[in-house]
Design an enzyme around this catalytic site. Structure first.
Site, PDB file in Angstrom:
ATOM      1  CB  CYS A 162      -0.921  -0.002   1.210  1.00  0.00           C
ATOM      2  SG  CYS A 162      -1.681  -1.596   1.461  1.00  0.00           S
ATOM      3  CG  HIS A 294      -2.318   4.093   5.092  1.00  0.00           C
ATOM      4  ND1 HIS A 294      -2.047   4.058   3.746  1.00  0.00           N
ATOM      5  CD2 HIS A 294      -2.417   2.803   5.486  1.00  0.00           C
ATOM      6  CE1 HIS A 294      -1.994   2.788   3.354  1.00  0.00           C
ATOM      7  NE2 HIS A 294      -2.226   2.014   4.383  1.00  0.00           N
ATOM      8  CD  GLU A 305      -3.049   7.422   9.042  1.00  0.00           C
ATOM      9  OE1 GLU A 305      -3.898   6.572   8.732  1.00  0.00           O
ATOM     10  OE2 GLU A 305      -2.516   8.204   8.226  1.00  0.00           O
ATOM     11  CE  LYS A 326      -5.818   3.889   1.533  1.00  0.00           C
ATOM     12  NZ  LYS A 326      -4.960   4.958   2.055  1.00  0.00           N
ATOM     13  CG  HIS A 331      -6.390   0.578   0.415  1.00  0.00           C
ATOM     14  ND1 HIS A 331      -5.332   0.972  -0.386  1.00  0.00           N
ATOM     15  CD2 HIS A 331      -5.843   0.234   1.607  1.00  0.00           C
ATOM     16  CE1 HIS A 331      -4.205   0.855   0.297  1.00  0.00           C
ATOM     17  NE2 HIS A 331      -4.485   0.413   1.512  1.00  0.00           N
ATOM     18  CG  PHE A 390      -0.521  -5.485   4.803  1.00  0.00           C
ATOM     19  CD1 PHE A 390      -1.092  -4.766   5.834  1.00  0.00           C
ATOM     20  CD2 PHE A 390      -1.272  -6.490   4.211  1.00  0.00           C
ATOM     21  CE1 PHE A 390      -2.380  -5.032   6.273  1.00  0.00           C
ATOM     22  CE2 PHE A 390      -2.563  -6.765   4.636  1.00  0.00           C
ATOM     23  CZ  PHE A 390      -3.121  -6.035   5.669  1.00  0.00           C
TER      24      PHE A 390
END
Lengths: 402, 86
Positions: A162, A294, A305, A326, A331, A390
């Site tokens: 990502c 994010h 976050e 998003k 995403h 990830f």
């Protein structure tokens, strides 16, 4: 060190087939997420996503191109054409050698893999199309962009899940800053909305069946999207000398690795990356007016976050606007940082702060100004874009108005 | 093997214990089942019993599939078997 500015941008995603459509959709709080449409979708337990609506590849490309372009390449080429056209650059011999392409993607030609595995395993065929390999390879998109526009400088593909787009754009930025290139075409693309791509994600059980609600107390997971965004990064003096229309200046970049868990986010890792990006940009937490988060809408990411933003910005976190787009475009995995940079540029250039839509209930663990539901018009000096992938790989970009 | 013994075997494998070391009253937390091991346990349960477990890692308690202890998982799986294997 050279200064780096952005002189072109292009995109295709669930919100629009170009930048203008996308930014209009963002400022109108449009949701691009809906029912997915592709073969065997009925066998998925999650059947929503941010799919590009009414997209017909043959409207954009000829037969020969389509035999070589997986959808992730198609999206990248469409976005790159728009960005390069806006920049007005003419890649003469010398500039051609000084211009490269760095694009991010996570899955590469996943649709091509999906179709061809189906063909040999399910349909029992013993022959595949001769171009399966050049279609599916992760660098196909960057290669085709370089070929179409004759860009012969440093080019490659970055894959960090990502964070691929942000890592890619960070590399492009460094190449111009260091003098390795004059112009870089950079961003990312992803086309993961196919049966195999979604089935793999289902396994992790982190996706929502009913919508993407970042920072909301009712959030229940991420929603996949697809598309691309590509930018023209240019050395400042070069852009100034030719009278280019400068959209924004890239002023900082940081990347770190959590070295802890393959899927769980790290508050310390995220906070350190934000701090390092601000240090690299030579700005203070008070200078930062907007953060494109994010913000995946998973239980774990959003609270981690928010805590990281507080750690990194201190008291300035009470004033900063933070949104996750998003909720609108989904995403886009390896392409998401690209599409999100459009919102970051809009914040510093047009003072349009894209909202976090679908916000229904405040989560005490996400107690920042998340720009709920409605876009705002507010002057912003510096904006940053977070990507925490990830694998614990983090990449934060900082830009400012010029 | 009973449903309980099969589930104990699945969980024991995830946390590197012998099945005899997993009492039915234990909670997953006590056994050291983290979020990834839990998702793997659920996958193994689905494969073993040929059922669909309604589980979203973002809302582990929202699905009605009670994961508070080994015993509660056994009970929930027995219900799923009855519901889904007719």
């Amino acid at each position: 060190m050279n200064r780096v500015v952005i002189t072109g941008q292009g995109t295709i995603n669930a919100l629009g087939k170009n930048v203008a459509e996308t930014l209009t959709a963002m400022s109108n709080s449009t949701c691009g997420i809906g029912p997915l449409d592709f073969p065997n979708v009925d066998r998925l337990s999650v059947q929503i996503g941010g799919q590009i609506q009414k997209y017909k590849a043959q409207d954009w490309f000829g037969r020969q191109e389509l035999s070589l372009y997986d959808p992730f390449t198609q999206y990248a080429v469409i976005a790159a054409n728009e960005a390069i056209s806006q920049s007005g650059l003419d890649f003469s011999d010398e500039l051609s050698l000084n211009t490269g392409v760095v694009l991010g993607t996570a899955g590469g030609g996943l649709v091509t893999q999906d179709q061809n595995y189906r063909s040999v395993y399910e349909d029992g065929k013993n022959r595949v199309h001769p171009f399966v390999v050049p279609r599916l390879m992760n660098n196909a998109a960057a290669s085709h962009v370089s070929m179409i526009h004759g860009l012969r400088g440093p080019s490659f593909t970055v894959a960090s899940a990502c964070a691929s787009s942000n890592h890619g754009m960070g590399q492009a930025y460094h190449m111009i800053r260091s003098g390795m290139a004059k112009v870089m075409v950079t961003g990312g693309s992803e086309a993961m909305l196919c049966f195999g791509g979604m089935k793999a994600w289902e396994g992790l059980r982190v996706m929502s069946k009913d919508g993407c609600r970042p920072f909301c107390a009712t959030r229940n997971g991420m929603v996949q999207g697809e598309g691309a965004a590509v930018f023209v990064f240019e050395e400042y003096e070069h852009a100034k000398a030719r009278g280019a229309n400068i959209l924004a200046e890239m002023i900082g970049f940081a990347m770190t690795s959590d070295a802890s868990d393959i899927v769980m986010p790290s508050r310390t890792g995220a906070a350190n990356t934000i701090r390092l990006a601000l240090k690299d940009a030579n700005v203070t937490p008070e200078d930062v007016g907007y953060i494109n988060a994010h913000g995946t809408a998973t239980a774990a990411n959003d609270k981690t976050e928010c805590a990281a933003i507080r750690d990194a910005l201190g008291v300035a976190a009470d004033k900063v606007m933070v949104s996750s787009t998003k909720a609108m475009h989904g995403h886009i995995i390896g392409g998401t940082g690209g599409v999100e940079l459009l919102a970051v540029i809009a914040a510093v250039k047009d003072n349009m702060i894209a909202p976090t839509i679908n916000h229904v209930k405040t989560d005490p663990e996400c107690n920042l100004d998340v720009v709920p539901n409605v876009a705002r018009q507010k002057r912003v000096k510096v904006a940053i874009s977070n990507a925490f992938a990830f694998g614990g790989m983090n990449a934060v970009l900082a830009i400012k108005a010029i | 093997m009973s449903v309980e013994n099969k589930i104990i075997a699945i969980i024991a494998e995830q946390v590197f214990l012998e099945p005899g070391e997993v009492p039915p009253t234990a909670t997953l937390e006590e056994l050291g089942v983290d979020s990834m091991a839990l998702v793997e346990c659920i996958f193994a349960i689905e494969e073993q019993f040929e059922v669909q477990v309604p589980f979203n890692a973002n809302q582990p308690n929202a699905s009605g599939f009670d994961i508070s202890s080994v015993k509660s998982i056994v009970a929930a799986v027995e219900v799923l078997i009855l519901e889904q294997k007719q």
